[in-house]
Motif scaffolding. Sequence first.
Motif, short mmCIF file in Angstrom:
data_model
loop_
_atom_site.label_atom_id
_atom_site.label_comp_id
_atom_site.label_asym_id
_atom_site.label_seq_id
_atom_site.Cartn_x
_atom_site.Cartn_y
_atom_site.Cartn_z
N ASP A 102 0.18 -19.56 -10.15
CA ASP A 102 0.16 -18.77 -10.75
C ASP A 102 -0.44 -17.63 -10.13
O ASP A 102 0.77 -16.64 -11.18
CB ASP A 102 -1.47 -18.95 -11.72
N THR A 103 -0.66 -17.21 -9.79
CA THR A 103 -0.85 -15.78 -9.47
C THR A 103 0.04 -15.32 -8.44
O THR A 103 0.35 -14.46 -9.18
CB THR A 103 -2.21 -15.83 -8.19
N SER A 104 0.74 -16.17 -8.13
CA SER A 104 1.95 -15.64 -7.79
C SER A 104 3.38 -15.04 -8.83
O SER A 104 3.91 -14.33 -8.55
CB SER A 104 2.73 -16.40 -5.97
N VAL A 105 3.33 -15.75 -9.81
CA VAL A 105 4.45 -15.88 -10.36
C VAL A 105 3.74 -14.68 -11.38
O VAL A 105 4.83 -13.63 -11.71
CB VAL A 105 4.15 -16.46 -11.72
N GLU A 106 2.06 -14.28 -11.32
CA GLU A 106 1.77 -13.09 -11.96
C GLU A 106 2.53 -12.18 -11.61
O GLU A 106 2.62 -11.12 -12.22
CB GLU A 106 0.67 -13.48 -12.37
N GLU A 107 1.88 -11.74 -9.95
CA GLU A 107 2.55 -10.65 -8.98
C GLU A 107 4.39 -10.32 -9.63
O GLU A 107 4.76 -9.38 -8.90
CB GLU A 107 2.37 -10.68 -7.75
N ALA A 108 4.72 -11.36 -9.34
CA ALA A 108 6.45 -11.54 -9.47
C ALA A 108 7.03 -11.15 -10.91
O ALA A 108 7.83 -9.93 -10.58
CB ALA A 108 6.61 -12.81 -9.11
N THR A 109 5.76 -11.04 -12.31
CA THR A 109 6.70 -10.50 -12.88
C THR A 109 5.86 -8.74 -13.24
O THR A 109 6.59 -8.53 -13.48
CB THR A 109 5.50 -11.60 -13.95
N ALA A 110 5.10 -8.67 -13.00
CA ALA A 110 4.52 -7.62 -12.50
C ALA A 110 6.09 -6.47 -11.67
O ALA A 110 6.09 -5.45 -11.68
CB ALA A 110 3.27 -6.55 -12.05
N LEU A 111 5.49 -7.15 -10.45
CA LEU A 111 7.03 -6.70 -9.73
C LEU A 111 8.57 -6.28 -10.49
O LEU A 111 9.00 -4.78 -10.24
CB LEU A 111 7.35 -7.17 -8.36
N HIS A 112 8.82 -7.49 -10.98
CA HIS A 112 9.94 -7.38 -12.28
C HIS A 112 9.69 -6.34 -12.72
O HIS A 112 11.29 -5.45 -13.24
CB HIS A 112 10.13 -8.65 -12.68
N LEU A 113 8.52 -6.32 -13.88
CA LEU A 113 8.45 -4.97 -14.94
C LEU A 113 9.16 -3.74 -13.74
O LEU A 113 9.28 -2.59 -14.69
CB LEU A 113 7.37 -5.26 -15.16
#
Length: 504
Positions: A102-113
């Motif tokens: 979950d934390t890695s997906v959240e980080e990836a989402t932020a970087l994609h944004l």
Amino acid sequence: MSDTVAGIWQALEKLEKPTLGTLFADPARVADWSTRLDLPGGAIRFDWSKTHLNAAHAAQFDALADAVGFKVKRGAMFAGEVINVTEHRAVEHTALRGIGRDTSVEEATALHLRMKSLVEAIHAGALGEVKHLIHIGIGGSALGPALAIDALTRDGAKVDVQIVSNIDGCALEAAFAKCDPATTLIAVASKTFTTTETMTNADSALNWLRENGVGDPYGRVVALTASPDKAVDWGVDETRVLPFPESVGGRYSLWSSIGFPVALALGWDDFAEFLEGAAAMDRHFLESDGLANLPLRAAYADLYYARLRGCQTRACFAYDERLRLLPSYLQQLEMESNGKSVKADGSPVDGPTAPITWGGVGTDAQHAVFQLLHQGTNLVPVDFIAAIIPGDSLDPAHHRNLLANCFAQGAALMAGKEAKDGARAYPGDRPSATILCEDLNPATLGALIAFHEHRTFANAVLMEINAFDQFGVELGKEIAKSILGGGTKFDASTEALLAEAGIK
């Protein structure tokens, strides 16, 4: 190797090796060994029926997967646990596609944004008129973007992208010749931001901008890196640094900010579809077991031919000009991942690991290398990849001819042909698999690449090796630095070559 694993390999070696003709006497052969997987962007048919695998092999390979803890290791990868044991890292490229811790997906989402904002700002003119991007990287930082852009921008791109990886100045000069410095951005892609080839090319690109009247060349640079501080120290403004996680390896990094040139060329919506296609394959790989798991099924065939039939190579032929770079991409993915001689625990391997991956594009390859495939003394398992919907708008005869040739090659390799004249005889019983896409678009390309990533991982787990380090690429680079640094003596041959070239 545990006694259990050794016993399974012994059992596999003792199994009968049926011919393809014998296997196809079973009317259920095609139904049992081919699967149509519905995915975003269209279905893909995976047909492994023309391989020599049968139910007995599958049962033993399933037992092998259980014995080496395949399900546990697959779960550990998706959970973000440390599975790259030599470098003490998690392996989290799937999190970039929304499947993972979950934390890695959240980080990836932020970087994609963050990347999306920059891409859309560039398209809106925030950095002035941008017609060209020179993307500088090497290995996975270049091969993935090159494949995706070549495959998906045949009908035009929002921004023209030139990919440069080779330190040979001819490569960079060729990119310069296609770009106007006044409307060109430079993307520097390096995980460490210290890669010699990449940084040398980046310095030369800055000089090119400077020499052609660009007053602030650093203002035209976007950095794609897992070391953002080094990019800022080098001179890139923080607003144009796109980080990606340390847990993402280079050859698995296309889904991160390394995909920036893809998003810039296609637009963000298409890049999002690319990610979703890969995520759909992630879900299939995570939720399916045994032969129903398509990457695992492919790995069973790979190991059958490498370990039980002595095949030292595997060929991939894309019957689609848009996928002409796929064999080169797979070479790095498979050979850098699994070209190992020790297991994950450091002990020597007990059999062949990665075969040599090679290939080309149909129909060109038919008139070049297929002679060996049909009549040579080497047994080479072949993958054919094609799409039902053509990528061109010409007479449909082009695409019918292309697909007819693709399917004919698999049929000919299997059936062979008898002849009194040996020069005209084909032995047949030669294996192939076919991956047939309904269409080639961002989603299906994403699924195809993710399929091969998981196939590579599955092979590694079954062989008990670590697919995620690549120390074999380091020694030559270290010696090159020693040569350029001077003061080091080498073997007589190398010394003579250095003297002849005027390097020493």
